[in-house]
Design a protein around this motif. Structure first.
Motif, PDB file in Angstrom:
ATOM      1  N   ARG A   4       5.919  16.113   5.029  1.00  0.00           N
ATOM      2  CA  ARG A   4       6.938  15.830   4.354  1.00  0.00           C
ATOM      3  C   ARG A   4       7.509  16.643   2.718  1.00  0.00           C
ATOM      4  O   ARG A   4       5.809  17.025   1.873  1.00  0.00           O
ATOM      5  N   LYS A   5       8.155  16.841   1.983  1.00  0.00           N
ATOM      6  CA  LYS A   5       8.505  18.015   0.722  1.00  0.00           C
ATOM      7  C   LYS A   5       9.513  16.850   0.299  1.00  0.00           C
ATOM      8  O   LYS A   5      10.607  16.839   0.723  1.00  0.00           O
ATOM      9  N   PRO A  61       0.492  -0.792   0.063  1.00  0.00           N
ATOM     10  CA  PRO A  61       0.026   0.269   0.019  1.00  0.00           C
ATOM     11  C   PRO A  61       0.778   1.660  -0.449  1.00  0.00           C
ATOM     12  O   PRO A  61       2.261   1.326   0.269  1.00  0.00           O
ATOM     13  N   PRO A  62       0.109   2.355  -0.792  1.00  0.00           N
ATOM     14  CA  PRO A  62       1.229   3.652  -0.655  1.00  0.00           C
ATOM     15  C   PRO A  62       1.971   3.906   0.857  1.00  0.00           C
ATOM     16  O   PRO A  62       0.532   4.095   2.069  1.00  0.00           O
ATOM     17  N   ARG A  63       2.909   4.720   1.205  1.00  0.00           N
ATOM     18  CA  ARG A  63       3.398   4.859   2.337  1.00  0.00           C
ATOM     19  C   ARG A  63       2.913   6.325   2.391  1.00  0.00           C
ATOM     20  O   ARG A  63       2.915   6.968   3.483  1.00  0.00           O
ATOM     21  N   PHE A  64       3.137   6.889   1.512  1.00  0.00           N
ATOM     22  CA  PHE A  64       2.413   8.724   1.366  1.00  0.00           C
ATOM     23  C   PHE A  64       1.683   9.087   0.191  1.00  0.00           C
ATOM     24  O   PHE A  64       1.675   8.510  -0.408  1.00  0.00           O
ATOM     25  N   VAL A  68       4.126  18.351  -1.648  1.00  0.00           N
ATOM     26  CA  VAL A  68       4.152  17.915  -0.329  1.00  0.00           C
ATOM     27  C   VAL A  68       3.590  16.222  -0.465  1.00  0.00           C
ATOM     28  O   VAL A  68       2.789  15.871  -0.950  1.00  0.00           O
ATOM     29  N   VAL A  69       3.298  15.722   0.702  1.00  0.00           N
ATOM     30  CA  VAL A  69       3.287  14.447   1.014  1.00  0.00           C
ATOM     31  C   VAL A  69       3.227  13.980   2.341  1.00  0.00           C
ATOM     32  O   VAL A  69       3.866  14.349   3.514  1.00  0.00           O
ATOM     33  N   TYR A  70       1.889  13.446   2.223  1.00  0.00           N
ATOM     34  CA  TYR A  70       1.354  12.731   3.828  1.00  0.00           C
ATOM     35  C   TYR A  70       1.417  11.535   4.310  1.00  0.00           C
ATOM     36  O   TYR A  70       1.386  10.586   3.583  1.00  0.00           O
ATOM     37  N   GLU A 112      -5.229  13.064  -1.956  1.00  0.00           N
ATOM     38  CA  GLU A 112      -5.515  12.061  -1.392  1.00  0.00           C
ATOM     39  C   GLU A 112      -5.972  11.987   0.148  1.00  0.00           C
ATOM     40  O   GLU A 112      -6.101  11.117   1.222  1.00  0.00           O
ATOM     41  N   ALA A 113      -4.593  12.470   0.757  1.00  0.00           N
ATOM     42  CA  ALA A 113      -4.512  12.423   1.742  1.00  0.00           C
ATOM     43  C   ALA A 113      -5.845  13.358   2.765  1.00  0.00           C
ATOM     44  O   ALA A 113      -6.070  12.744   3.460  1.00  0.00           O
TER      45      ALA A 113
END
Length: 93
Positions: free
Chosen positions: A42-43, A9-12, A48-50, A17-18
């Motif tokens: 995080r960048k 599954p995706p980690r970020f 930008v990812v969560y 999506e977040a």
């Protein structure tokens, strides 16, 4: 994607999506990021990812058992500046 990662599954998650994960609009999540009231992010490569774990932890911190619990509001109150004083030496007649 490498074959050994295909089943993971995706980690970020990116912002849209977040936001769906949290049941928020993307714009609301962006505002939380701007105000510093949202989940850690995080960048990576300028994006930008969560982390899913950070989203879940942030949502868990918002858990309340009463409407009078101050933790139920995560956005800071809007600041209202008083109206500026009239310039000295002028009268309004």
């Amino acid at each position: 994607m490498s074959p050994n990662l295909a089943g993971l599954p995706p980690r970020f998650l990116r912002t849209p999506e977040a936001a769906r994960f949290l049941g928020l609009s993307g714009r609301t999540l962006e505002k939380h990021r701007t105000y510093g009231t949202g989940p850690a992010y995080r960048k990576l490569g300028g994006r930008v990812v969560y982390a899913i774990e950070d989203l879940q932890a942030w949502a868990d911190r918002g858990a309340v058992t009463s409407t009078s619990d101050p933790r139920g509001s995560v956005l800071p109150a809007k600041r209202h500046d008083p109206m500026p004083a009239a310039p000295a030496g002028r009268s309004h007649r």
